[in-house]
Design a protein around this motif. Structure first.
Motif, PDB file in Angstrom:
ATOM      1  N   CYS A  63      84.536  64.086  66.879  1.00 33.45           N
ATOM      2  CA  CYS A  63      84.747  64.938  65.692  1.00 33.45           C
ATOM      3  C   CYS A  63      86.216  65.330  65.583  1.00 33.45           C
ATOM      4  O   CYS A  63      86.810  65.290  64.491  1.00 33.45           O
ATOM      5  CB  CYS A  63      83.873  66.194  65.778  1.00 33.45           C
ATOM      6  SG  CYS A  63      82.108  65.902  65.554  1.00 33.45           S
TER       7      CYS A  63
ATOM      8  N   PRO B 237      80.913  61.478  62.607  1.00 33.01           N
ATOM      9  CA  PRO B 237      82.183  61.975  62.029  1.00 33.01           C
ATOM     10  C   PRO B 237      82.974  60.932  61.261  1.00 33.01           C
ATOM     11  O   PRO B 237      83.843  61.286  60.463  1.00 33.01           O
ATOM     12  CB  PRO B 237      82.957  62.447  63.268  1.00 33.01           C
ATOM     13  CG  PRO B 237      81.947  62.639  64.329  1.00 33.01           C
ATOM     14  CD  PRO B 237      80.871  61.652  64.054  1.00 33.01           C
TER      15      PRO B 237
ATOM     16  N   ALA C 197      81.888  66.565  60.930  1.00 31.39           N
ATOM     17  CA  ALA C 197      82.968  66.775  61.891  1.00 31.39           C
ATOM     18  C   ALA C 197      83.467  68.210  61.869  1.00 31.39           C
ATOM     19  O   ALA C 197      83.669  68.829  62.921  1.00 31.39           O
ATOM     20  CB  ALA C 197      84.113  65.799  61.604  1.00 31.39           C
TER      21      ALA C 197
END
Length: 532
Positions: free
Chosen positions: A83, A18, A53
């Motif tokens: 995330c 992410p 993400a």
């Protein structure tokens, strides 16, 4: 079969995704089954971290929750929390960028639109295979800059509008400078977290939005419940067999050894009655001794031994469905139902019972699972041992952030080169982030303009991005070496129980010796691909 101490490499590798700022094409290379909805305007296209993400958050915590595959050897909740943390960092950046766009974008909208169009044209030309495309894209920006200077020097109008025309293309440059400072601070933070996760324990994910601030904070309460459901799914004892793909989350079946002989009494009389569960229980007790050996030397770490309910799904299945009803507690089949399936569901339709012994090695990068099932059809007892192996996460997730450098020729000794450190966030990236910022409050609109990542189904964080273990010599050795001691422990427990119940074990012992010799030359194959 959760994550134990020291088994964090896979978790941290996926948790770094992410925070990455590379191109989303890296995810497609890691798994071709993943897809990207093409952008309508490439200026709004997400990078790898943004796409990953958002896709993982929506897939695993979305309102229309779809069941996910367990991630063995790692903690999926940690990845999901990272995330959320990465999205929160970007959201804070986008608040500032939206304010910059509100001031400079609305007051000087014509100039901003001209600059955005120029950068969009440059990105479009940059994707062309023509050698002149990059030069032409740069030329477009030079033309707009020249136009800005020309209008500032000699505007075509007078009065107030003349003054406005003078600065309409210049003030957006000031907005770009402010946006660049904001983007650089966030990029340093994101890259720092990315590098820390791959270089050590890494920072924890801060998600204050998951803690309800008051009894009426429904959003935080829903997020908290979604994380609880995710943890319950991870602890489920139901797995899914997807044909040649093997057991989802455990990897394909690479080897199979079957001990199948007729049940005959040892003394000519009838033997004592027993059930499949009795054999499985004896095998379970014997497998618990795998970590102990006669020599004071290295050996097996403590394995995870668990009873599994295996449900069949097609190779191309796009969803999984866990059992429900009175026999299920959350996502886990209750013990009495596990025992009933073991004894009764051995032929025809329905789920099947397997006993699994699992080793999570290489800091979570290698998951070795040996599955044992016992069936009794007429007078034939069959004890089947199968090997499954799930390899390391794709190497793309293991790459650390590299400085943005460029090789250029020296001014005097032009035949030599030197390394120049480029800005962490270039001008095109600043424009992309600033253009996306106002639309982050309307995710469907941003997905429509910039496209999005589509995750392969059935989705599980671990098996989706796993590579084959056979390309790593030591990992392959570990998988192959596991088969022999496990197989012998299973056979010893089975034959011991048969003797206790008065069964003639002559044929079983002979077949066990044959399999014991064959398993010493174990080679990985595609046991689920039938040549028929």
């Amino acid at each position: 079969m959760g994550v134990h101490s020291g088994q964090t490499a896979a978790t941290q590798a996926l948790s770094s995704a992410p925070y990455r700022d590379s191109a989303v094409a890296g995810l497609l290379a890691a798994n071709p089954e993943a897809g990207v909805k093409p952008p309508r305007l490439s200026l709004f296209e997400p990078n790898l971290g943004e796409a990953f993400a958002r896709a993982v958050q929506v897939r695993m915590l979305g309102g229309a929750h779809s069941e996910t595959v367990q991630s063995f050897g790692m903690d999926p909740q940690t990845v999901v929390e990272h995330c959320l943390a990465a999205n929160r960092i970007r959201q804070q950046r986008d608040i500032r960028l939206t304010a910059v766009m509100a001031v400079f974008g609305l007051l000087f909208l014509p100039g901003v639109l001209v600059w955005l169009a120029a950068f969009q044209l440059r990105r479009t030309l940059g994707k062309s295979s023509s050698a002149w495309a990059g030069t032409l894209g740069t030329l477009v920006l030079v033309v707009v800059a020249g136009l800005a200077v020309l209008l500032a020097w000699r505007p075509p109008l007078g009065g107030f509008w003349g003054l406005y025309v003078r600065v309409v293309l210049l003030f957006p440059i000031g907005g770009w400078y402010l946006a660049k400072r904001i983007c650089e601070r966030t990029a340093v933070d994101l890259r720092g977290r990315w590098g820390s996760l791959l270089g050590g324990p890494g920072p924890g994910a801060k998600i204050p939005e998951a803690v309800p601030r008051n009894p009426n904070d429904k959003r935080a309460e829903e997020l908290r419940k979604s994380l609880v459901v995710l943890a319950a799914e991870q602890n489920s004892n139901v797995v899914f067999y997807a044909g040649p793909k093997g057991i989802l989350g455990m990897g394909s079946r690479w080897g199979i050894w079957q001990l199948a002989e007729e049940l005959l009494p040892a003394d000519g009389k009838d033997f004592h009655q027993f059930r499949s569960w009795d054999v499985i229980r004896a095998i379970h007790d014997r497998l618990r001794e795998l970590e102990r050996g006669p020599l004071h030397t290295g050996g097996f770490p403590k394995p995870s031994i668990r009873h599994w309910i295996v449900a069949p799904v097609g190779e191309g299945a796009k969803a999984i469905s866990r059992p429900t009803g009175e026999t299920v507690d959350g996502f886990t089949v209750k013990d009495f139902e596990v025992q009933r399936i073991c004894n009764e569901q051995q032929f025809g339709s329905g789920n099947r019972h397997y006993l699994g012994v699992q080793f999570v090695l290489w800091d979570g990068q290698l998951v070795i699972t040996m599955m044992i099932t016992v069936t009794v059809l007429h007078r034939t007892l069959r004890v089947e041992v199968t090997g499954h192996a799930l390899g390391p996460v794709d190497g793309m997730f293991m790459s650390k952030p590299a400085p943005n450098t460029r090789e250029v020729s020296k001014s005097v000794k032009f035949w030599e080169t030197r390394t120049v450190h480029m800005p962490l966030v270039n001008s095109g990236e600043v424009v992309r982030l600033a253009a996306r910022a106002p639309f982050t409050w309307f995710p469907p609109v941003l997905d429509f303009l910039g496209g999005k990542l589509t995750l392969p189904e059935p989705f599980g964080l671990r098996h989706t991005w796993a590579a084959k273990p056979w390309q790593h010599r030591f990992m392959a050795d570990d998988a192959l070496r596991t088969a022999t001691p496990v197989l012998r422990a299973v056979h010893a427990a089975t034959i011991g129980l048969l003797k206790e119940n008065g069964v003639d074990t002559t044929r079983f012992e002979g077949r066990s010796l044959v399999l014991g010799g064959a398993v010493q030359d174990a080679k990985p194959g595609k046991a689920d691909v039938y040549d028929a």
